[in-house]
Scaffold this active site. Structure first.
Site, PDB file in Angstrom:
ATOM      1  N   PHE A 151     105.882  25.847 104.076  1.00  0.00           N
ATOM      2  CA  PHE A 151     105.273  26.639 103.001  1.00  0.00           C
ATOM      3  C   PHE A 151     104.484  27.844 103.495  1.00  0.00           C
ATOM      4  O   PHE A 151     104.290  28.809 102.760  1.00  0.00           O
ATOM      5  CB  PHE A 151     104.344  25.744 102.150  1.00  0.00           C
ATOM      6  CG  PHE A 151     102.975  25.533 102.748  1.00  0.00           C
ATOM      7  CD1 PHE A 151     101.974  26.486 102.607  1.00  0.00           C
ATOM      8  CD2 PHE A 151     102.685  24.380 103.468  1.00  0.00           C
ATOM      9  CE1 PHE A 151     100.710  26.295 103.171  1.00  0.00           C
ATOM     10  CE2 PHE A 151     101.429  24.183 104.032  1.00  0.00           C
ATOM     11  CZ  PHE A 151     100.445  25.144 103.880  1.00  0.00           C
ATOM     12  N   LYS A 175     117.064  26.301 102.906  1.00  0.00           N
ATOM     13  CA  LYS A 175     116.335  25.364 102.019  1.00  0.00           C
ATOM     14  C   LYS A 175     114.860  25.761 102.127  1.00  0.00           C
ATOM     15  O   LYS A 175     114.176  25.393 103.081  1.00  0.00           O
ATOM     16  CB  LYS A 175     116.563  23.919 102.512  1.00  0.00           C
ATOM     17  CG  LYS A 175     116.387  22.841 101.464  1.00  0.00           C
ATOM     18  CD  LYS A 175     114.998  22.685 100.906  1.00  0.00           C
ATOM     19  CE  LYS A 175     114.025  21.995 101.835  1.00  0.00           C
ATOM     20  NZ  LYS A 175     112.638  21.988 101.267  1.00  0.00           N
ATOM     21  N   GLU A 178     109.540  23.493  99.188  1.00  0.00           N
ATOM     22  CA  GLU A 178     109.397  23.193  97.760  1.00  0.00           C
ATOM     23  C   GLU A 178     108.027  23.606  97.234  1.00  0.00           C
ATOM     24  O   GLU A 178     107.826  23.741  96.036  1.00  0.00           O
ATOM     25  CB  GLU A 178     109.669  21.708  97.475  1.00  0.00           C
ATOM     26  CG  GLU A 178     108.747  20.713  98.175  1.00  0.00           C
ATOM     27  CD  GLU A 178     109.227  20.348  99.589  1.00  0.00           C
ATOM     28  OE1 GLU A 178     109.648  21.246 100.336  1.00  0.00           O
ATOM     29  OE2 GLU A 178     109.163  19.152  99.940  1.00  0.00           O
ATOM     30  N   SER A 228     105.808  20.278 109.765  1.00  0.00           N
ATOM     31  CA  SER A 228     104.852  19.383 110.424  1.00  0.00           C
ATOM     32  C   SER A 228     105.554  18.552 111.498  1.00  0.00           C
ATOM     33  O   SER A 228     106.776  18.355 111.455  1.00  0.00           O
ATOM     34  CB  SER A 228     104.235  18.459 109.379  1.00  0.00           C
ATOM     35  OG  SER A 228     105.261  17.726 108.756  1.00  0.00           O
ATOM     36  N   CYS A 283     100.492  28.173 112.118  1.00  0.00           N
ATOM     37  CA  CYS A 283     100.747  27.277 113.247  1.00  0.00           C
ATOM     38  C   CYS A 283     100.154  27.879 114.513  1.00  0.00           C
ATOM     39  O   CYS A 283     100.064  27.212 115.530  1.00  0.00           O
ATOM     40  CB  CYS A 283     102.231  27.023 113.412  1.00  0.00           C
ATOM     41  SG  CYS A 283     103.099  28.469 113.999  1.00  0.00           S
ATOM     42  N   GLU A 384      95.679  18.149 113.485  1.00  0.00           N
ATOM     43  CA  GLU A 384      95.877  19.471 112.881  1.00  0.00           C
ATOM     44  C   GLU A 384      95.239  19.453 111.494  1.00  0.00           C
ATOM     45  O   GLU A 384      95.641  18.664 110.627  1.00  0.00           O
ATOM     46  CB  GLU A 384      97.385  19.781 112.760  1.00  0.00           C
ATOM     47  CG  GLU A 384      97.641  21.143 112.148  1.00  0.00           C
ATOM     48  CD  GLU A 384      99.124  21.504 112.060  1.00  0.00           C
ATOM     49  OE1 GLU A 384      99.932  20.648 111.645  1.00  0.00           O
ATOM     50  OE2 GLU A 384      99.475  22.652 112.403  1.00  0.00           O
TER      51      GLU A 384
HETATM   52  P1  NAD Z   1     106.402  19.961 106.041  1.00  0.00           P
HETATM   53  O1  NAD Z   1     106.760  19.215 107.252  1.00  0.00           O
HETATM   54  O2  NAD Z   1     105.719  19.224 104.938  1.00  0.00           O
HETATM   55  O3  NAD Z   1     107.706  20.623 105.382  1.00  0.00           O
HETATM   56  C1  NAD Z   1     108.568  21.492 106.114  1.00  0.00           C
HETATM   57  C2  NAD Z   1     109.987  21.352 105.562  1.00  0.00           C
HETATM   58  O4  NAD Z   1     110.488  20.063 105.885  1.00  0.00           O
HETATM   59  C3  NAD Z   1     110.066  21.489 104.041  1.00  0.00           C
HETATM   60  O5  NAD Z   1     111.193  22.268 103.714  1.00  0.00           O
HETATM   61  C4  NAD Z   1     110.203  20.052 103.548  1.00  0.00           C
HETATM   62  O6  NAD Z   1     110.967  19.956 102.371  1.00  0.00           O
HETATM   63  C5  NAD Z   1     110.898  19.345 104.714  1.00  0.00           C
HETATM   64  N1  NAD Z   1     110.458  17.964 104.884  1.00  0.00           N
HETATM   65  C6  NAD Z   1     109.176  17.539 104.948  1.00  0.00           C
HETATM   66  N2  NAD Z   1     109.142  16.209 105.140  1.00  0.00           N
HETATM   67  C7  NAD Z   1     110.430  15.777 105.197  1.00  0.00           C
HETATM   68  C8  NAD Z   1     111.043  14.495 105.382  1.00  0.00           C
HETATM   69  N3  NAD Z   1     110.322  13.398 105.541  1.00  0.00           N
HETATM   70  N4  NAD Z   1     112.384  14.419 105.372  1.00  0.00           N
HETATM   71  C9  NAD Z   1     113.132  15.533 105.227  1.00  0.00           C
HETATM   72  N5  NAD Z   1     112.597  16.776 105.033  1.00  0.00           N
HETATM   73  C10 NAD Z   1     111.267  16.902 105.028  1.00  0.00           C
HETATM   74  O7  NAD Z   1     105.509  21.214 106.502  1.00  0.00           O
HETATM   75  P2  NAD Z   1     104.647  22.201 105.606  1.00  0.00           P
HETATM   76  O8  NAD Z   1     103.433  21.490 105.112  1.00  0.00           O
HETATM   77  O9  NAD Z   1     105.514  22.903 104.628  1.00  0.00           O
HETATM   78  O10 NAD Z   1     104.234  23.285 106.721  1.00  0.00           O
HETATM   79  C11 NAD Z   1     103.084  23.169 107.507  1.00  0.00           C
HETATM   80  C12 NAD Z   1     103.403  22.631 108.885  1.00  0.00           C
HETATM   81  O11 NAD Z   1     104.363  23.459 109.531  1.00  0.00           O
HETATM   82  C13 NAD Z   1     102.195  22.610 109.816  1.00  0.00           C
HETATM   83  O12 NAD Z   1     102.207  21.418 110.548  1.00  0.00           O
HETATM   84  C14 NAD Z   1     102.420  23.795 110.720  1.00  0.00           C
HETATM   85  O13 NAD Z   1     101.805  23.714 111.985  1.00  0.00           O
HETATM   86  C15 NAD Z   1     103.912  23.778 110.844  1.00  0.00           C
HETATM   87  N6  NAD Z   1     104.410  25.083 111.248  1.00  0.00           N
HETATM   88  C16 NAD Z   1     104.897  25.206 112.516  1.00  0.00           C
HETATM   89  C17 NAD Z   1     105.344  26.446 112.967  1.00  0.00           C
HETATM   90  C18 NAD Z   1     105.856  26.613 114.369  1.00  0.00           C
HETATM   91  O14 NAD Z   1     106.483  27.604 114.652  1.00  0.00           O
HETATM   92  N7  NAD Z   1     105.622  25.678 115.265  1.00  0.00           N
HETATM   93  C19 NAD Z   1     105.309  27.544 112.107  1.00  0.00           C
HETATM   94  C20 NAD Z   1     104.823  27.376 110.817  1.00  0.00           C
HETATM   95  C21 NAD Z   1     104.382  26.135 110.392  1.00  0.00           C
END
Ligand code: NAD
Length: 491
Positions: A151, A175, A178, A228, A283, A384
């Protein structure tokens, strides 16, 4: 409440998902409902993947020099629509307008870099590796690639992958998150104007069920995911178990060392923006500080003042420096972690918990918060938080500070503020992280450098952006050919 239900873009046209489940997309500052996002079922992923596989065969044969013409058009469209996209980004994810413009600029930069694909995709040619035998290595697209986005950078993050996947000759399914799908919906309205062959660029909205269908679909060959750490670990494992290549960029807890010889005014300004900009939801946000020796008192004095002064509010209002966190649930989680830090013995020097943004009293705001004396082994030093919270620890010498920097599961970024070349060099060599900042607060690699997370911040081997993206989206084909000398005598 907006009833606009977001659409999927499949096989060249906009389609309403048949999903029963929808989630509201909420502006975290104003609490206005912006749209409804469908949780698309596996059948719709199948439709997109089937169209993508068909399109990929033709698209791979379009010369790279012709493929990048679409990227030139895309760059122009993104530039023309920058203001509208930046406003959408601020409204759905809370960051300030200036921050949204910044992320769009990095998205555009990735399009620009991918315009170099004809050169970046070149193979190798060796004549006469043995008498009359030549050997070549070509790069061919992997086929169908899927991008699963988080997000916090709804415009930029898909572009760490999308322009490279497209220009190297793959078809692509995005994708979006959401939580923040509106900006990508707008970007796909621009992508539609490119008039790419149907199936080359598609978007399917959804959540876990949609992602699982992507991970299990046999036509999809490559997965680029950012999110995450638990989700990244799961997605990487499931993609790999299904024989796909995967690059999953994950969570972080980025440390910074502040040396006594640092320029405190600039360090404070830069660090305040890193820790509290984007409401700490980068991040690459610095979230744990280690002051060395006499830096402690002076840094606390400077930094607490900067934290207190920061203007918090709705990101489209003039002069706002920090917006809300993404949701009320996220705010509750951040507040819970601050309380946990207190229980562990940290002192709350600047408390952003009970403050309201004037005019947006119901918004999901946490004001900048500074905790001092955080125990190095405590939860608050390692979890985090993803909010505008900075945790401070102390060390007597650089050696000890580096040990504290390295004593963590993540490895996305580590920074140092110093005017000593020797200290900076030692830190650069010894810090365990893939992105290093020296007098820099957000060491975000330019588009032609890899986004180099390490340890629990990354699952895979080739990172997003630049040449590593080109390698990820292509397979090497090696051809060895024999042309005996005798045959040329025929001519
Ligand atoms: P999130 O993990 O909740 O969601 C990321 C994506 O994964 C979404 O599209 C979601 O629909 C999907 N997803 C989540 N859980 C899932 C599951 N159990 N099964 C299948 N698909 C799933 O992350 P968020 O809250 O949207 O973003 C924040 C996180 O992203 C933070 O931890 C941040 O550090 C990380 N992030 C990392 C970087 C990097 O380059 N390392 C960059 C930006 C954000």
């Amino acid at each position: 409440m907006s009833s606009e239900r977001l659409l999927n873009f499949i096989n060249g046209s906009w389609q309403a998902s048949k999903a029963g489940d929808v989630l509201p997309v909420i502006n975290p500052a104003t609490t206005e409902t912006l749209a409804q996002v469908p949780m698309s079922p596996a059948s719709e992923v199948d439709e997109a993947a089937t169209a993508a596989a068909k399109a990929a065969r033709e698209w791979a044969r379009v010369p790279a020099g012709d493929r990048i013409q679409y990227l030139f058009k895309l760059k122009a469209l993104l530039e023309e629509n920058l203001d509208d996209l930046a406003r959408a980004c601020t409204n759905e994810c809370g960051k300030t307008y200036v921050e949204s413009v910044g992320e769009l600029r990095r998205a555009i930069e990735n399009v620009e870099v991918a315009c170099g694909i004809p050169l970046m995709m070149q193979g190798w040619n060796n004549e006469d590796i043995a008498r009359g035998i030549d050997e070549h290595m070509f790069r061919q697209p992997v086929g169908v690639a899927a991008i699963i986005a988080p997000f916090n950078f709804p415009a930029m993050i898909p572009f760490w992958f999308l322009p490279y996947a497209l220009a190297t000759g793959n078809s692509v399914i995005v994708k979006p998150s959401e939580k923040c799908p509106v900006t990508q919906q707008k970007i796909f309205r621009l992508i539609e104007q490119l008039k790419l062959p149907a199936g080359v660029m598609q978007m399917v909205n959804g959540g876990k069920e949609t992602v699982d269908a992507i991970l299990d679909h046999p036509a999809i060959r490559a997965i680029s995911m950012v999110g995450s750490t638990p989700a990244a670990r799961y997605i990487y494992a499931r993609a790999a178990a299904n024989g796909k290549r995967a690059q999953c960029q994950a969570g972080a807890k980025n440390p910074v060392v502040i040396m006594p010889d640092a320029d405190m005014d600039s360090a404070t300004r830069i660090l305040s923006d890193s820790a509290f900009g984007c409401a700490g939801q980068r991040c690459l946000a610095l979230s744990v500080g280690v002051t060395v020796g006499s830096a402690r008192e002076v840094f606390i004095e400077h930094f607490s003042e900067a934290a207190r002064k920061r203007k918090v509010g709705y990101g489209l209002d003039e002069g706002v420096e920090t917006g809300p966190v993404i949701s009320a649930a996220s705010r509750e989680r951040v507040l819970g972690l601050i309380a946990k830090g207190e229980q562990e013995g940290a002192k709350v020097i600047v408390d952003g918990r009970d403050r309201k943004a004037p005019g947006y009293e119901d918004g999901s705001f946490v004001f900048p918060t500074l905790l001092d004396g955080v125990p190095p082994q405590g939860e608050i030093a390692h979890t985090e938080i993803f909010g505008p919270v900075f945790s401070l620890m102390h060390a007597d010498a650089l050696e000890d500070a580096i040990a504290m920097v390295n004593d963590r599961a993540y490895g996305n970024m580590a920074c140092i503020f110093t005017s000593s070349g020797a200290a900076a060099r030692k830190f650069r060599q010894e810090a365990i992280a893939g992105n290093i900042g020296i007098n820099i607060g957000v060491a975000a690699p330019m588009a032609y450098f890899p986004f180099s997370g390490w340890r629990e911040s990354f699952f895979g081997d080739l990172h997003g952006q630049g040449m590593q993206a080109v390698e990820f989206f292509t397979e090497t084909k090696v051809v060895v050919e024999r042309w005996p000398k005798e045959w040329s005598r025929k001519f």
